[in-house]
Design a protein around this motif. Structure first.
Motif, PDB file in Angstrom:
ATOM      1  N   VAL A 185      18.835  -0.573 -25.790  1.00 37.26           N
ATOM      2  CA  VAL A 185      18.639   0.873 -25.883  1.00 37.26           C
ATOM      3  C   VAL A 185      18.408   1.467 -24.501  1.00 37.26           C
ATOM      4  O   VAL A 185      19.020   2.484 -24.137  1.00 37.26           O
ATOM      5  N   THR A 186      17.524   0.839 -23.718  1.00 37.80           N
ATOM      6  CA  THR A 186      17.244   1.372 -22.374  1.00 37.80           C
ATOM      7  C   THR A 186      18.480   1.275 -21.482  1.00 37.80           C
ATOM      8  O   THR A 186      18.705   2.130 -20.625  1.00 37.80           O
ATOM      9  N   ASP A 187      19.301   0.238 -21.699  1.00 38.94           N
ATOM     10  CA  ASP A 187      20.533   0.098 -20.918  1.00 38.94           C
ATOM     11  C   ASP A 187      21.516   1.229 -21.250  1.00 38.94           C
ATOM     12  O   ASP A 187      22.140   1.806 -20.355  1.00 38.94           O
ATOM     13  N   LEU A 188      21.638   1.560 -22.527  1.00 44.89           N
ATOM     14  CA  LEU A 188      22.501   2.671 -22.931  1.00 44.89           C
ATOM     15  C   LEU A 188      22.008   3.982 -22.334  1.00 44.89           C
ATOM     16  O   LEU A 188      22.788   4.777 -21.804  1.00 44.89           O
ATOM     17  N   LEU A 189      20.705   4.219 -22.433  1.00 42.66           N
ATOM     18  CA  LEU A 189      20.146   5.462 -21.892  1.00 42.66           C
ATOM     19  C   LEU A 189      20.311   5.516 -20.378  1.00 42.66           C
ATOM     20  O   LEU A 189      20.568   6.583 -19.818  1.00 42.66           O
ATOM     21  N   ASN A 190      20.177   4.378 -19.709  1.00 44.40           N
ATOM     22  CA  ASN A 190      20.378   4.332 -18.261  1.00 44.40           C
ATOM     23  C   ASN A 190      21.792   4.766 -17.892  1.00 44.40           C
ATOM     24  O   ASN A 190      21.994   5.553 -16.959  1.00 44.40           O
ATOM     25  N   ASP A 191      22.785   4.274 -18.638  1.00 46.47           N
ATOM     26  CA  ASP A 191      24.175   4.676 -18.385  1.00 46.47           C
ATOM     27  C   ASP A 191      24.385   6.164 -18.662  1.00 46.47           C
ATOM     28  O   ASP A 191      25.096   6.859 -17.925  1.00 46.47           O
ATOM     29  N   CYS A 192      23.772   6.650 -19.740  1.00 44.02           N
ATOM     30  CA  CYS A 192      23.884   8.082 -20.072  1.00 44.02           C
ATOM     31  C   CYS A 192      23.290   8.939 -18.970  1.00 44.02           C
ATOM     32  O   CYS A 192      23.870   9.967 -18.578  1.00 44.02           O
ATOM     33  N   ILE A 193      22.129   8.535 -18.450  1.00 46.43           N
ATOM     34  CA  ILE A 193      21.463   9.292 -17.391  1.00 46.43           C
ATOM     35  C   ILE A 193      22.357   9.376 -16.160  1.00 46.43           C
ATOM     36  O   ILE A 193      22.496  10.439 -15.532  1.00 46.43           O
ATOM     37  N   GLY A 194      22.990   8.245 -15.806  1.00 45.97           N
ATOM     38  CA  GLY A 194      23.880   8.249 -14.648  1.00 45.97           C
ATOM     39  C   GLY A 194      25.022   9.235 -14.811  1.00 45.97           C
ATOM     40  O   GLY A 194      25.357   9.969 -13.878  1.00 45.97           O
ATOM     41  N   ILE A 195      25.613   9.281 -16.005  1.00 47.34           N
ATOM     42  CA  ILE A 195      26.715  10.216 -16.259  1.00 47.34           C
ATOM     43  C   ILE A 195      26.214  11.659 -16.237  1.00 47.34           C
ATOM     44  O   ILE A 195      26.850  12.542 -15.637  1.00 47.34           O
ATOM     45  N   MET A 196      25.081  11.920 -16.867  1.00 46.78           N
ATOM     46  CA  MET A 196      24.533  13.280 -16.905  1.00 46.78           C
ATOM     47  C   MET A 196      24.222  13.792 -15.502  1.00 46.78           C
ATOM     48  O   MET A 196      24.519  14.944 -15.168  1.00 46.78           O
ATOM     49  N   ASN A 197      23.629  12.949 -14.666  1.00 51.49           N
ATOM     50  CA  ASN A 197      23.302  13.369 -13.303  1.00 51.49           C
ATOM     51  C   ASN A 197      24.559  13.606 -12.478  1.00 51.49           C
ATOM     52  O   ASN A 197      24.619  14.536 -11.663  1.00 51.49           O
ATOM     53  N   LEU A 198      25.577  12.775 -12.693  1.00 52.68           N
ATOM     54  CA  LEU A 198      26.839  12.966 -11.973  1.00 52.68           C
ATOM     55  C   LEU A 198      27.503  14.275 -12.383  1.00 52.68           C
ATOM     56  O   LEU A 198      28.044  15.012 -11.547  1.00 52.68           O
ATOM     57  N   LEU A 199      27.439  14.595 -13.665  1.00 54.37           N
ATOM     58  CA  LEU A 199      28.005  15.862 -14.142  1.00 54.37           C
ATOM     59  C   LEU A 199      27.278  17.052 -13.511  1.00 54.37           C
ATOM     60  O   LEU A 199      27.910  18.040 -13.124  1.00 54.37           O
ATOM     61  N   GLU A 200      25.961  16.957 -13.401  1.00 51.42           N
ATOM     62  CA  GLU A 200      25.201  18.055 -12.798  1.00 51.42           C
ATOM     63  C   GLU A 200      25.558  18.227 -11.324  1.00 51.42           C
ATOM     64  O   GLU A 200      25.580  19.347 -10.810  1.00 51.42           O
ATOM     65  N   GLU A 201      25.828  17.121 -10.645  1.00 44.99           N
ATOM     66  CA  GLU A 201      26.164  17.199  -9.224  1.00 44.99           C
ATOM     67  C   GLU A 201      27.499  17.893  -8.992  1.00 44.99           C
ATOM     68  O   GLU A 201      27.667  18.628  -8.010  1.00 44.99           O
ATOM     69  N   ILE A 202      28.469  17.657  -9.875  1.00 50.58           N
ATOM     70  CA  ILE A 202      29.801  18.241  -9.630  1.00 50.58           C
ATOM     71  C   ILE A 202      29.962  19.617 -10.271  1.00 50.58           C
ATOM     72  O   ILE A 202      30.924  20.323  -9.972  1.00 50.58           O
ATOM     73  N   ASP A 203      29.023  20.025 -11.123  1.00 47.55           N
ATOM     74  CA  ASP A 203      29.125  21.336 -11.772  1.00 47.55           C
ATOM     75  C   ASP A 203      29.315  22.485 -10.785  1.00 47.55           C
ATOM     76  O   ASP A 203      30.182  23.347 -10.990  1.00 47.55           O
ATOM     77  N   PRO A 204      28.512  22.553  -9.702  1.00 43.37           N
ATOM     78  CA  PRO A 204      28.699  23.683  -8.768  1.00 43.37           C
ATOM     79  C   PRO A 204      30.088  23.719  -8.146  1.00 43.37           C
ATOM     80  O   PRO A 204      30.639  24.791  -7.895  1.00 43.37           O
ATOM     81  N   TYR A 205      30.678  22.555  -7.908  1.00 36.51           N
ATOM     82  CA  TYR A 205      32.011  22.512  -7.310  1.00 36.51           C
ATOM     83  C   TYR A 205      33.072  22.945  -8.322  1.00 36.51           C
ATOM     84  O   TYR A 205      34.082  23.556  -7.948  1.00 36.51           O
ATOM     85  N   VAL A 206      32.836  22.634  -9.593  1.00 38.60           N
ATOM     86  CA  VAL A 206      33.752  23.104 -10.635  1.00 38.60           C
ATOM     87  C   VAL A 206      33.667  24.620 -10.736  1.00 38.60           C
ATOM     88  O   VAL A 206      34.686  25.311 -10.878  1.00 38.60           O
ATOM     89  N   ILE A 207      32.456  25.161 -10.650  1.00 38.54           N
ATOM     90  CA  ILE A 207      32.266  26.615 -10.659  1.00 38.54           C
ATOM     91  C   ILE A 207      33.034  27.247  -9.499  1.00 38.54           C
ATOM     92  O   ILE A 207      33.626  28.320  -9.622  1.00 38.54           O
ATOM     93  N   GLU A 208      33.039  26.554  -8.365  1.00 40.84           N
ATOM     94  CA  GLU A 208      33.720  27.078  -7.181  1.00 40.84           C
ATOM     95  C   GLU A 208      35.219  27.224  -7.397  1.00 40.84           C
ATOM     96  O   GLU A 208      35.868  28.046  -6.751  1.00 40.84           O
ATOM     97  N   THR A 209      35.794  26.447  -8.323  1.00 38.70           N
ATOM     98  CA  THR A 209      37.231  26.552  -8.581  1.00 38.70           C
ATOM     99  C   THR A 209      37.573  27.772  -9.427  1.00 38.70           C
ATOM    100  O   THR A 209      38.746  28.148  -9.517  1.00 38.70           O
ATOM    101  N   GLY A 210      36.571  28.395 -10.077  1.00 37.32           N
ATOM    102  CA  GLY A 210      36.805  29.611 -10.849  1.00 37.32           C
ATOM    103  C   GLY A 210      37.879  29.438 -11.909  1.00 37.32           C
ATOM    104  O   GLY A 210      37.942  28.438 -12.618  1.00 37.32           O
TER     105      GLY A 210
END
Length: 353
Positions: A185-210
């Motif tokens: 369970v903790t391994d699954l959540l760890n993978d989910c956290i990594g994906i969620m944080n990566l999505l948050e990091e690229i969100d501003p750049y996606v916004i920049e593409t309009g």
């Protein structure tokens, strides 16, 4: 480098598809430079603004383009509805720190710091738009290169998501065999956290593409929705005790700040006592059945809660017959049969695959 959340609304203002960006692109194509300050009240900054002339006219890309032919700063209101002044000289405090070298960019950065307002520049030589807001700075990327970089990153995210899906299938099989360990369970959540944080990091750049990044948004939203739902269901299924919806939101926010592969802290956030990671391999856990019920049957959340409260965990739920299910408030014959058939289908697919 992560983009400050304070800059996100400003990036949206100049994203492709906006009327402001149309004017900025025209200025770049004409090989003009520009210095644009966003103020609602010129009088508040009159000690910094010198010369120029007051216009007070409605905004249009064509007007902004024509005014950019002059050397001074252009003053727009903060909602980009009106052009307030043009050919204005900026005189911010010269002692304010700046790493810029060109006069236009040095004045812009100091103006943003002193007035705590949004300022942007267009470099005539480099044809680059730079945003300044308070102490933040962000240089816009060339749109095609930016889309290519984001597409590559999204491809990486989607590969991570495929690996996550494979792990989900394995844990679902073990759930029906009653062989789940807390470390899974903790391994699954760890993978989910990594994906969620990566999505948050690229969100501003996606916004920049309009408007140019519509397909990127669709790809990201698909991954985001699946991962967000999985995290919520894992917390509900495997928390040591039941959590309210507000508590689940708080737990997920705390999970995002955990260092990668810190399985002990993930377990603690789920309510389990602090323990060594090796011990997590020895702790057997049972899901309550939230994730399974969400996957296989269209049941209202309140009714799902009733089902989980009645059977306590997936093992007991999977052994329930139609008569047992009909005792649950909100479950009729059709839903009871749907749950039984769904459990049998998933058991056959996972255990005997």
């Amino acid at each position: 480098m992560p983009i400050s959340p304070e800059l996100i609304p400003k990036i949206k203002m100049v994203a492709p598809g906006t009327v402001l960006r149309r004017a900025l692109d025209d200025i770049i194509m004409a090989e003009f430079g520009a210095l644009i300050v966003f103020l609602d009240d010129i009088r508040e900054q009159e000690n910094i603004l010198q010369g120029g002339f007051y216009i007070g006219t409605g905004f249009s890309p064509e007007k902004l383009y024509e005014l950019a032919k002059m050397d001074g700063a252009i003053i727009l209101d903060e909602n980009v509805n009106r052009i307030l002044a043009a050919n204005v000289q900026l005189a911010p405090d010269p002692t304010l720190p700046t790493n810029e070298t060109g006069m236009r960019h040095r004045a812009a950065e100091r103006m943003a710091r002193q007035a705590q307002k949004f300022v942007l520049t267009i470099s005539r030589r480099r044809k680059v738009i730079t945003l300044y807001y308070k102490s933040h700075k962000h240089q816009l990327s060339e749109i095609n290169a930016l889309i290519a970089r984001i597409s590559h990153t999204i491809g990486t995210v989607e590969r991570y998501k495929n690996n996550l899906d494979k792990k989900c299938l394995r844990i679902e099989r073990d759930e029906f065999l009653d062989q789940v360990q807390l470390i899974q369970v903790t391994d699954l959540l760890n993978d989910c956290i990594g994906i969620m944080n990566l999505l948050e990091e690229i969100d501003p750049y996606v916004i920049e593409t309009g408007g140019e990044g519509r397909l990127l948004v669709l790809r990201l939203d698909s991954v985001r929705e699946d991962v967000d739902t999985l995290v919520q269901m894992l917390v509900k299924d495997y928390g040591l005790s039941s959590f309210s919806e507000d508590e689940i939101v708080q737990i997920i926010e705390k999970l995002k700040s955990i260092k990668p592969a810190d399985h002990e802290k993930i377990a603690v956030l789920l309510g389990w006592p602090p323990t060594a990671e090796t011990t997590l391999h020895d702790i057997a856990v049972r899901p309550r059945g939230y994730r399974l019920l969400k996957q296989m049957a269209k049941i209202p959340p309140g009714t799902v809660d009733n089902v989980v409260e009645r059977f306590k965990d997936l093992v007991h739920l999977s052994m329930a017959d139609e008569a047992n299910l009909l005792e649950v408030e909100g479950i009729g014959e059709k839903r009871a049969r749907s749950i039984i058939d769904g459990i049998q289908h998933m058991r056959n697919r996972l255990v005997y695959r």
